[in-house]
Write an enzyme that holds these catalytic residues in place. Structure first.
Site, PDB file in Angstrom:
ATOM      1  N   TYR A 241     -34.060  17.877 -54.763  1.00  0.00           N
ATOM      2  CA  TYR A 241     -34.989  18.945 -54.369  1.00  0.00           C
ATOM      3  C   TYR A 241     -34.876  20.123 -55.336  1.00  0.00           C
ATOM      4  O   TYR A 241     -35.877  20.605 -55.861  1.00  0.00           O
ATOM      5  CB  TYR A 241     -34.702  19.384 -52.936  1.00  0.00           C
ATOM      6  CG  TYR A 241     -35.679  20.418 -52.419  1.00  0.00           C
ATOM      7  CD1 TYR A 241     -37.016  20.079 -52.204  1.00  0.00           C
ATOM      8  CD2 TYR A 241     -35.277  21.722 -52.151  1.00  0.00           C
ATOM      9  CE1 TYR A 241     -37.929  21.023 -51.732  1.00  0.00           C
ATOM     10  CE2 TYR A 241     -36.175  22.670 -51.679  1.00  0.00           C
ATOM     11  CZ  TYR A 241     -37.495  22.318 -51.474  1.00  0.00           C
ATOM     12  OH  TYR A 241     -38.396  23.254 -51.008  1.00  0.00           O
TER      13      TYR A 241
ATOM     14  N   LYS B  58     -37.800  21.469 -58.053  1.00  0.00           N
ATOM     15  CA  LYS B  58     -38.403  22.800 -57.934  1.00  0.00           C
ATOM     16  C   LYS B  58     -38.133  23.633 -59.205  1.00  0.00           C
ATOM     17  O   LYS B  58     -38.955  24.464 -59.593  1.00  0.00           O
ATOM     18  CB  LYS B  58     -37.886  23.530 -56.688  1.00  0.00           C
ATOM     19  CG  LYS B  58     -38.383  22.926 -55.367  1.00  0.00           C
ATOM     20  CD  LYS B  58     -39.888  23.068 -55.165  1.00  0.00           C
ATOM     21  CE  LYS B  58     -40.326  22.666 -53.760  1.00  0.00           C
ATOM     22  NZ  LYS B  58     -41.790  22.657 -53.577  1.00  0.00           N
TER      23      LYS B  58
END
Ligand code: NAP
Length: 245
Positions: free
Chosen positions: A168, A172
């Protein structure tokens, strides 16, 4: 009473707009008078979301869009070109989470996060670029996370420091580069392209846990989607201000 005339004629596309922050962002932009296009990989869910907004007097429409399926992205861009000829606001919101720790993370799961959170957002942004360039004052808002900040991840005093879920965070981080590079690409136009972190928001993404409601978390997204002409571009922000990259 809201002024729904202010943004009349402006078109906003929200990827993953059928629920959570995306849906609430569509609702708030719709309430300002934008025509909102609910990008949804499940068109049935998207149609239901659009119908809920229409009941509130919002000009909402579903558009089939799986950010990991190039054919759906191209079809959406073609439909929008024919119907509207421009895109005033793009909210790259569609995203998936992954909580695997470094030692448990498979390459397949790492790639899956990048497929949606980075490659998907890139593919949508690139396909929509001609429509964005046709708008007078376009705004692109990338829904990122402070968990994507390398600076905070390398600071033992930061609350982000222990939140080490590589898939994650790194997807990002890469997504944030999309912000700087798209802002650069559009630097000679009136466009503003920014990453924002909405905070810890109670959506399905967090199994309903969070400090903020979707209504509260979407406010910063709407603010950056409606930035004035002297607003920033190529930056990374939360409610407190600038987030270090
Ligand atoms: P959510 O309620 O789980 O909603 C995610 C949305 O993304 C859903 O509409 C989902 O569609 C859609 N989506 C996922 N993969 C997709 C794909 N391949 N193509 C099209 N749509 C896709 O999560 P949320 O909390 O609203 O999160 C929205 C964004 O905010 C994400 O990018 C997330 O990383 C970011 N964010 C959230 C928080 C938070 O605390 N909630 C904090 C920081 C950043 P389906 O309904 O079909 O699954």
């Amino acid at each position: 009473m809201r002024d729904m005339s202010a943004q009349q004629g402006k078109v906003a596309l929200i990827t993953g707009g059928n629920k959570g922050l995306g849906f609430e962002t569509a609702r708030q932009l719709g309430a300002l008078g934008y025509t909102v296009l609910i990008g949804a990989r499940d068109e049935e869910k998207g149609a239901q979301a659009a119908a809920r907004l229409q009941e509130q007097g919002i000009d909402a429409h579903v558009i089939g869009l799986d950010v990991t399926a190039q054919a759906t992205i191209e079809a959406a861009a073609q439909t929008m070109k024919t119907k509207y000829g421009k895109l005033d606001v793009l909210v790259n919101n569609a995203g998936i989470g992954d909580r695997h720790k470094f030692t448990d993370l498979s390459l397949a799961d790492l790639k899956k996060s990048f497929d949606t959170n980075f490659f998907g957002a890139f593919a949508v942004s690139q396909a929509m670029l001609p429509l964005i360039e046709n708008a007078d004052a376009p705004r692109v808002v990338n829904i990122s996370s402070s968990i994507g900040s390398i600076t905070l991840h390398s600071d033992p005093n930061s609350g982000v420091y222990p939140l080490k879920a590589l898939a994650y965070s790194s997807s990002k981080t890469a997504f944030n580069q999309l912000t700087t590079h798209l802002a650069f690409t559009l630097r000679h136009t009136a466009a503003k392209v920014n990453s924002v972190c909405p905070g810890f928001v109670a959506t399905d993404f967090n199994n309903g846990y969070g400090d903020l409601t979707p209504e509260q978390g979407s406010r910063i997204i709407v603010r950056y989607a409606t930035l004035a002409e002297d607003g920033p571009t190529g930056g990374f922000f939360n409610e407190q201000g600038v987030i270090p990259w």
